[in-house]
Design a protein around this motif. Structure first.
Motif, PDB file in Angstrom:
ATOM      1  N   TRP A   1      27.264  -0.088 -32.347  1.00  0.00           N
ATOM      2  CA  TRP A   1      27.432   0.145 -31.165  1.00  0.00           C
ATOM      3  C   TRP A   1      28.846  -0.361 -30.544  1.00  0.00           C
ATOM      4  O   TRP A   1      29.589   0.214 -29.634  1.00  0.00           O
ATOM      5  CB  TRP A   1      26.190  -0.224 -30.273  1.00  0.00           C
ATOM      6  N   LYS A   2      29.058  -1.587 -31.268  1.00  0.00           N
ATOM      7  CA  LYS A   2      30.350  -2.289 -30.581  1.00  0.00           C
ATOM      8  C   LYS A   2      31.825  -1.535 -31.151  1.00  0.00           C
ATOM      9  O   LYS A   2      32.556  -1.281 -30.356  1.00  0.00           O
ATOM     10  CB  LYS A   2      30.524  -3.467 -31.499  1.00  0.00           C
TER      11      LYS A   2
ATOM     12  N   PHE B   1      28.897   7.545 -26.229  1.00  0.00           N
ATOM     13  CA  PHE B   1      28.865   6.263 -26.550  1.00  0.00           C
ATOM     14  C   PHE B   1      28.433   5.874 -27.987  1.00  0.00           C
ATOM     15  O   PHE B   1      27.830   5.091 -28.296  1.00  0.00           O
ATOM     16  CB  PHE B   1      27.942   5.541 -25.842  1.00  0.00           C
TER      17      PHE B   1
ATOM     18  N   ILE C   1      37.301   1.958 -25.651  1.00  0.00           N
ATOM     19  CA  ILE C   1      38.292   1.132 -25.060  1.00  0.00           C
ATOM     20  C   ILE C   1      39.710   1.801 -25.317  1.00  0.00           C
ATOM     21  O   ILE C   1      40.690   1.866 -24.430  1.00  0.00           O
ATOM     22  CB  ILE C   1      38.246  -0.032 -25.597  1.00  0.00           C
TER      23      ILE C   1
ATOM     24  N   GLY D   1      32.011   1.227 -28.647  1.00  0.00           N
ATOM     25  CA  GLY D   1      32.721   0.701 -27.280  1.00  0.00           C
ATOM     26  C   GLY D   1      34.022   0.631 -27.611  1.00  0.00           C
ATOM     27  O   GLY D   1      34.961   0.794 -26.567  1.00  0.00           O
ATOM     28  N   GLU D   2      34.714   0.150 -28.833  1.00  0.00           N
ATOM     29  CA  GLU D   2      35.981   0.065 -29.143  1.00  0.00           C
ATOM     30  C   GLU D   2      36.663   1.365 -29.001  1.00  0.00           C
ATOM     31  O   GLU D   2      37.877   1.192 -28.461  1.00  0.00           O
ATOM     32  CB  GLU D   2      36.136  -0.729 -30.236  1.00  0.00           C
TER      33      GLU D   2
END
Lengths: 306, 329
Positions: free
Chosen positions: B257-258, B62, B265, B261-262
């Motif tokens: 951190w986003k 992550f 994804i 996450g992407e």
């Protein structure tokens, strides 16, 4: 570096610590009992803060806002548990990360829609306004002391709930063997919803407490969420005791690092350099702490059996 | 066998769809859409990198945004110093800045490789949720580091005034730049394919399923996973370097951190452990962003719903839906 400054910073560290504990308790319970890793916990924190600020601004009463904020975050927790989380308990962590990540997006945009893009402000209740004198000179806000008090009361309450009540017994039983307690006639679904809503309410409480001293805005949950994850990883995921110890540890290290790292470094470096190096050292201090703890104890300070 | 053939067909379609889209946009004179396809190729490349660790090695990182960001900063810093006429490092050896893409890529690979070696060496001692969280924590650490270094813009980021050159090509041309991105993407997919089929790849898959069993046949899982983690980081870093050249701007948000996450994804939306899946994932992401983002700023609400639907009801991502469950994962 006067004594009063040190006392003030230690108190600030405790305040951050208890606030992190309120967040970490729900996370670590969800993991210990349901095996769930929940990134959307910060959204529940935000929900509590937004509802409280909105109601308090509309009615003029902080306490009504607080009650409804707690209720709203608990309800939001129960709803997402029933609609989403329930389907994730048997999945691997990757699915849980992704599903709860999507919940963050949904909550953040939902809050934008409902409350607009401007931050809301929440005033400290009159009862807790003001400051008391610290030994060695200087004052300390009553509100911050109250936050520490609330945190300690919640920690004790949670400890009693888990060790002394029937519900706590069931929670502990659920941690060690979920099939067995289901077979013994405990309604495990309701238990899970309850545990999740309880964690959500504590997150909402943390959101309200922080919201009153800072502003309430979309995205306020994520920095705290990441700190809370650092806490439960250091403490040992699933352990309430570990969460308590680690949150105070992280709160103190972070606060004292930010307050004193630049001036300590100034003993060895030029002032200008010390200020910028100190700031970056301070902001990564807790992550270093976590890396060191995990390098020596990969399961955290208080490993759980699981 | 039929499923195998279906996957080959789907892969071929995906592989040809990107250049077809870029050429069409170019023929219509829509340079914005050429850049958009480049963006898909770059984000897919980041996903291909993560897919090696996640899909084949079972390492749920992550924190891959750290490597994406490091790659972007490495390329950005070399270009910045070239513009300034100052050295990047003056001790122990002097390294001058260079506004050249291959130099930027090399810098990205070296920096991310070293960072991944350090991060992986500590993180791989843990597993499960601890691994997810510790990779996230390391990424945050680098994020705050980037925020607090004023030389390279701190929180405001670093603006690159000119796209770096590539020997013999006009890299400022949108279609040429796309071709470079696409070539690197295909190269990374080829490398992943070779790795997956090699003895090392078998051991890696073994390590992701059952470390004890792998150890019992005499292969130590830790070094295998560490090497795979480093290669994975290097691929993602090259994507970061390309991204910096595409948008002409590097900032700490690339490491937030986003972003991690992407990148996750892209891989999961496409299908974990499938070679071409990150292209589908990145394409869907960019399509949603462009189509719904054109109607409302709140497009991520829809993204969240789509994602939730995929996780809850369409396990295996788009590739899983198209060609059935993966043969190896």
């Amino acid at each position: 570096m006067s004594a009063a400054l040190i006392i003030e910073q230690v108190l600030n560290g405790f305040q951050l610590g208890v606030m992190l504990f309120l967040m970490a308790a729900g996370l670590t319970l969800a993991f210990g009992v349901m095996g769930l890793i929940n990134l959307a916990h910060g959204s529940l924190y935000m929900t509590g803060a937004f509802v409280c600020a909105w109601v308090a601004n509309a009615t003029g009463s902080f306490w009504t806002g607080l009650a409804l904020g707690l209720l709203a975050s608990a309800a939001a927790g129960a709803i997402i548990e029933i609609l989403v989380m329930r389907r994730l308990y048997d999945r691997d962590h990757l699915d849980q990360v992704l599903a709860t990540f999507s919940l963050i997006l949904i909550f953040a945009e939902g809050a934008h829609w409902l409350f607009g893009s401007r931050p809301l402000y929440l005033n400290i209740p009159d009862l807790l306004d003001g400051a008391i004198a610290l030994p060695g000179g200087g004052g300390y806000p009553v509100y911050r002391l109250a936050v520490i008090g609330v945190g300690l009361v919640v920690a004790i309450g949670l400890f009693l709930l888990i060790t002394r009540t029937r519900l706590g017994m069931r929670i502990r039983a659920g941690e060690s063997d979920r099939e067995m307690i289901g077979a013994l006639g405990v309604n495990i679904r309701t238990l899970y919803t309850l545990v999740f809503a309880l964690g959500a309410m504590l997150a909402g409480l943390a959101g309200v407490l922080v919201g009153a001293s800072q502003s309430v805005q979309v995205g306020m949950g994520e920095p705290v969420l990441i700190l809370a994850f650092v806490v439960i990883v250091i403490g040992g995921i699933g352990s309430i005791k570990g969460a308590l110890v680690a949150s105070v540890l992280v709160g103190l290290v972070d606060t004292l690092g930010r307050a004193f790292a630049p001036s300590l470094l100034a003993l060895a470096l030029p002032v200008q350099a010390a200020a910028s190096v100190g700031a970056s050292v301070a902001s990564i201090l807790i992550y270093l702490l976590m890396a060191v703890v995990l390098a020596f104890r990969p399961q955290g300070l208080f490993p759980t059996h699981g | 066998m039929a499923k195998h053939r279906a996957e080959l067909l789907v892969n071929l379609v995906i592989a040809l769809a990107l250049p077809a889209a870029a050429l069409t946009a170019w023929a219509l004179g829509e340079s914005f859409y050429v850049s958009l396809v480049s963006r898909v190729a770059i984000l897919a490349l980041a996903g291909v990198g993560l897919n090696l660790a996640l899909g084949y090695g079972g390492m749920v990182s992550f924190g891959h945004a750290a490597f994406f960001g490091l790659g972007a900063y490495a390329a950005g810093i070399f270009a910045f110093h070239a513009f300034d006429g100052t050295p990047v490092i003056s001790w122990p050896i002097q390294i001058m800045g260079a506004a050249s893409m291959p130099v930027g890529w090399l810098a990205a690979i070296v920096v991310a490789g070293l960072a991944a070696l350090a991060i992986g060496a500590i993180s791989l001692r843990t597993s499960g949720v601890y691994f997810i969280m510790i990779t996230l924590a390391f990424a945050q650490m680098l994020y705050y580091l980037a925020v607090s270094i004023p030389t390279y813009g701190g929180a405001d980021g670093l603006i690159l005034y000119l796209r770096s050159g590539f020997p013999g090509l006009d890299s400022s041309d949108d279609l040429t730049f796309f071709a470079l991105c696409y070539a690197l993407l295909m190269l990374a997919i080829f490398i992943t394919w070779r790795i997956a089929g090699s003895r090392f790849g078998m051991a890696l898959r073994g390590a992701s399923r059952n470390e004890e069993r792998l150890a019992a046949v005499g292969i130590s899982p830790y070094p295998i996973k560490l090497v795979a983690f480093c290669i994975s980081a290097m691929i993602t870093a090259v994507a970061g370097a390309l991204f910096a050249e595409l948008v002409g701007f590097v900032s700490p948000t690339l490491m937030a951190w986003k972003m991690s996450g992407e990148i996750l994804i892209f891989v999961i939306l496409g299908g974990v452990g499938r070679l071409y899946a990150p292209i589908i994932g990145a394409a869907i992401f960019i399509l949603l962003e462009t189509l719904i983002g054109g109607i409302t700023d709140r497009w991520q609400f829809v993204l969240g719903l789509v994602l939730l639907g995929v996780v809850l009801f369409a396990r295996g991502g788009v590739m899983g839906a198209l060609t059935g469950r993966a043969r190896h994962v």
